[in-house]
Design an enzyme around this catalytic site. Structure first.
Site, PDB file in Angstrom:
ATOM      1  N   ARG A   1     112.376  90.124 102.137  1.00 33.92           N
ATOM      2  CA  ARG A   1     111.669  89.795 103.383  1.00 33.92           C
ATOM      3  C   ARG A   1     112.462  88.825 104.244  1.00 33.92           C
ATOM      4  O   ARG A   1     112.426  88.889 105.474  1.00 33.92           O
ATOM      5  CB  ARG A   1     110.277  89.218 103.082  1.00 33.92           C
ATOM      6  CG  ARG A   1     109.394  90.110 102.236  1.00 33.92           C
ATOM      7  CD  ARG A   1     109.164  91.490 102.866  1.00 33.92           C
ATOM      8  NE  ARG A   1     108.177  92.266 102.151  1.00 33.92           N
ATOM      9  CZ  ARG A   1     108.438  93.086 101.140  1.00 33.92           C
ATOM     10  NH1 ARG A   1     109.692  93.211 100.694  1.00 33.92           N
ATOM     11  NH2 ARG A   1     107.474  93.775 100.554  1.00 33.92           N
TER      12      ARG A   1
ATOM     13  N   GLY B   1     102.084  64.599  98.417  1.00 35.69           N
ATOM     14  CA  GLY B   1     101.530  65.811  98.986  1.00 35.69           C
ATOM     15  C   GLY B   1     102.512  66.632  99.802  1.00 35.69           C
ATOM     16  O   GLY B   1     102.543  67.864  99.697  1.00 35.69           O
TER      17      GLY B   1
ATOM     18  N   ASP C   1     111.403  59.722  93.342  1.00 39.47           N
ATOM     19  CA  ASP C   1     110.134  58.998  93.426  1.00 39.47           C
ATOM     20  C   ASP C   1     109.872  58.384  92.053  1.00 39.47           C
ATOM     21  O   ASP C   1     110.223  58.982  91.033  1.00 39.47           O
ATOM     22  CB  ASP C   1     108.986  59.933  93.810  1.00 39.47           C
ATOM     23  CG  ASP C   1     107.773  59.191  94.369  1.00 39.47           C
ATOM     24  OD1 ASP C   1     107.620  57.996  94.059  1.00 39.47           O
ATOM     25  OD2 ASP C   1     106.976  59.814  95.090  1.00 39.47           O
TER      26      ASP C   1
ATOM     27  N   ARG D   1      95.134  67.133  97.120  1.00 39.85           N
ATOM     28  CA  ARG D   1      96.096  67.528  98.144  1.00 39.85           C
ATOM     29  C   ARG D   1      97.515  67.714  97.606  1.00 39.85           C
ATOM     30  O   ARG D   1      98.390  68.162  98.353  1.00 39.85           O
ATOM     31  CB  ARG D   1      96.124  66.489  99.268  1.00 39.85           C
ATOM     32  CG  ARG D   1      96.647  65.133  98.828  1.00 39.85           C
ATOM     33  CD  ARG D   1      96.390  64.046  99.846  1.00 39.85           C
ATOM     34  NE  ARG D   1      96.951  62.761  99.427  1.00 39.85           N
ATOM     35  CZ  ARG D   1      96.384  61.973  98.530  1.00 39.85           C
ATOM     36  NH1 ARG D   1      95.242  62.326  97.968  1.00 39.85           N
ATOM     37  NH2 ARG D   1      96.942  60.825  98.182  1.00 39.85           N
TER      38      ARG D   1
ATOM     39  N   LYS E   1     105.815  62.042  88.505  1.00 44.24           N
ATOM     40  CA  LYS E   1     105.700  63.156  89.435  1.00 44.24           C
ATOM     41  C   LYS E   1     106.968  63.997  89.515  1.00 44.24           C
ATOM     42  O   LYS E   1     106.906  65.236  89.514  1.00 44.24           O
ATOM     43  CB  LYS E   1     105.343  62.641  90.830  1.00 44.24           C
ATOM     44  CG  LYS E   1     103.913  62.158  90.974  1.00 44.24           C
ATOM     45  CD  LYS E   1     103.622  61.738  92.412  1.00 44.24           C
ATOM     46  CE  LYS E   1     102.165  61.325  92.576  1.00 44.24           C
ATOM     47  NZ  LYS E   1     101.848  60.924  93.964  1.00 44.24           N
TER      48      LYS E   1
ATOM     49  N   MET F   1     106.093  53.152 106.069  1.00 41.66           N
ATOM     50  CA  MET F   1     107.023  52.959 107.164  1.00 41.66           C
ATOM     51  C   MET F   1     108.345  52.337 106.723  1.00 41.66           C
ATOM     52  O   MET F   1     109.414  52.692 107.236  1.00 41.66           O
ATOM     53  CB  MET F   1     106.372  52.092 108.251  1.00 41.66           C
ATOM     54  CG  MET F   1     107.250  51.881 109.479  1.00 41.66           C
ATOM     55  SD  MET F   1     107.742  53.424 110.288  1.00 41.66           S
ATOM     56  CE  MET F   1     106.170  53.971 110.956  1.00 41.66           C
TER      57      MET F   1
ATOM     58  N   CYS G   1      96.808  56.559 104.272  1.00 41.40           N
ATOM     59  CA  CYS G   1      95.853  57.457 103.633  1.00 41.40           C
ATOM     60  C   CYS G   1      94.919  56.722 102.677  1.00 41.40           C
ATOM     61  O   CYS G   1      93.781  57.136 102.473  1.00 41.40           O
ATOM     62  CB  CYS G   1      96.600  58.559 102.891  1.00 41.40           C
ATOM     63  SG  CYS G   1      97.486  59.663 104.002  1.00 41.40           S
TER      64      CYS G   1
ATOM     65  N   CYS H   1     117.591  50.381 120.299  1.00 37.74           N
ATOM     66  CA  CYS H   1     117.558  50.847 118.907  1.00 37.74           C
ATOM     67  C   CYS H   1     118.760  50.311 118.136  1.00 37.74           C
ATOM     68  O   CYS H   1     119.909  50.482 118.543  1.00 37.74           O
ATOM     69  CB  CYS H   1     117.538  52.371 118.859  1.00 37.74           C
ATOM     70  SG  CYS H   1     117.469  53.031 117.181  1.00 37.74           S
TER      71      CYS H   1
ATOM     72  N   CYS I   1     120.608  53.967 116.147  1.00 37.19           N
ATOM     73  CA  CYS I   1     121.392  55.061 116.752  1.00 37.19           C
ATOM     74  C   CYS I   1     122.143  54.651 118.012  1.00 37.19           C
ATOM     75  O   CYS I   1     122.756  55.494 118.657  1.00 37.19           O
ATOM     76  CB  CYS I   1     120.499  56.277 117.024  1.00 37.19           C
ATOM     77  SG  CYS I   1     119.305  56.069 118.363  1.00 37.19           S
TER      78      CYS I   1
END
Length: 270
Positions: free
Chosen positions: A12, A39, A60, A71, A84, A130, A190, A247, A250
């Site tokens: 496919r 998730g 992780d 989830r 995990k 963050m 979350c 910034c 960058c």
């Protein structure tokens, strides 16, 4: 030439002008690093190995908990208490035995991120805070490695792809820090605000699609464009991320960054 087995397995994808047989060979040689095994990763990683990506490095230090199960669909009650990345690696190998999956049970930070991201053709930020997002962005920009970041919170999802060679003064594209010029999580996450499981899936699917398009050399990748989905209104947007002249990652250009001032954009993941 592809084997009969591979030709049948990827038939496919081979039909797609973007892919073809050459694309399958390209994916088989690709090396992708996934930061975070929550998730987003449980959606992204299976799609990548399923599409034929040859090498995946999972990073992780978290373990499976009962609150993950609604989830993070690769995990089951039998996996609670296990690392995990090791569970995910085993699940991915079951899905695609030919894939090389490396599980590194370490939390990404300044002490190890350079090592974790070494040799990558593409980095996927599937983290949930963050601080990690900013670190991953900074390292990706410095190393010149393409980055795809995604997040979901509440009933919202978002994702964006960044190409270091296009960011800053030379390419007039913004990086992740241009979008969110903060080092710590100021908005809810979350754990404090909750998330609906399908939103994680939608963010992860878009992130996986961007990743495969990048690896296949799609000339129309929407670099530095934030995809936002608000499922409460059934609306989605694609917003250009302007470079921030101040910034620190960058570079310095003379354009303003209106996007980073939009407090309605969720900046926490799962």
């Amino acid at each position: 030439m592809l084997s009969d087995h591979d030709f049948l397995r990827y038939s496919r994808q081979i039909m797609l002008p973007l892919c073809g047989e050459l694309g399958i060979k390209t994916l088989a040689k690709a090396r992708v690093v996934v930061i975070g095994a929550g998730g987003l990763a449980t959606v992204v990683a299976p799609y990548l190995v399923g599409a034929g990506v040859g090498y995946l490095r999972l990073c992780d230090d978290d373990i499976v908990s009962v609150s993950n199960l609604p989830r993070q669909w690769l995990y089951s009650p039998a996996h609670i208490g296990q690392q995990k990345v090791r569970v995910m690696a085993a699940q991915l190998k079951a899905l695609q035995p030919a894939a090389q999956v490396e599980a590194i049970p370490e939390y990404a930070d300044n002490s190890n991120l350079c090592r974790l991201m070494s040799g990558a053709d593409l980095v996927l930020d599937c983290s949930d805070n963050m601080t990690t997002r900013q670190l991953v962005n900074a390292y990706a920009m410095d190393a010149g490695v393409a980055l795809v970041s995604a997040a979901a919170i509440g009933l919202h999802a978002q994702a964006a792809a960044f190409q270091p060679s296009l960011c800053g003064p030379h390419g007039n594209h913004g990086c992740y820090r241009c979008l969110y010029p903060i080092d710590s999580q100021r908005a809810g996450n979350c754990q404090s605000e909750g998330v609906l499981g399908p939103m994680v899936g939608m963010a992860g699917c878009y992130q996986a699609a961007l990743a495969l398009r990048i690896l296949l050399g799609d000339p129309n990748v929407p670099w530095s464009q934030l995809w936002r989905l608000d499922s409460t209104l059934g609306e989605h947007q694609l917003l250009r991320i302007q470079p921030d002249p101040s910034c620190s990652v960058c570079g310095h250009v003379s354009h303003s960054n209106a996007s980073s001032d939009d407090s309605s954009i969720p900046n926490s993941g799962v």
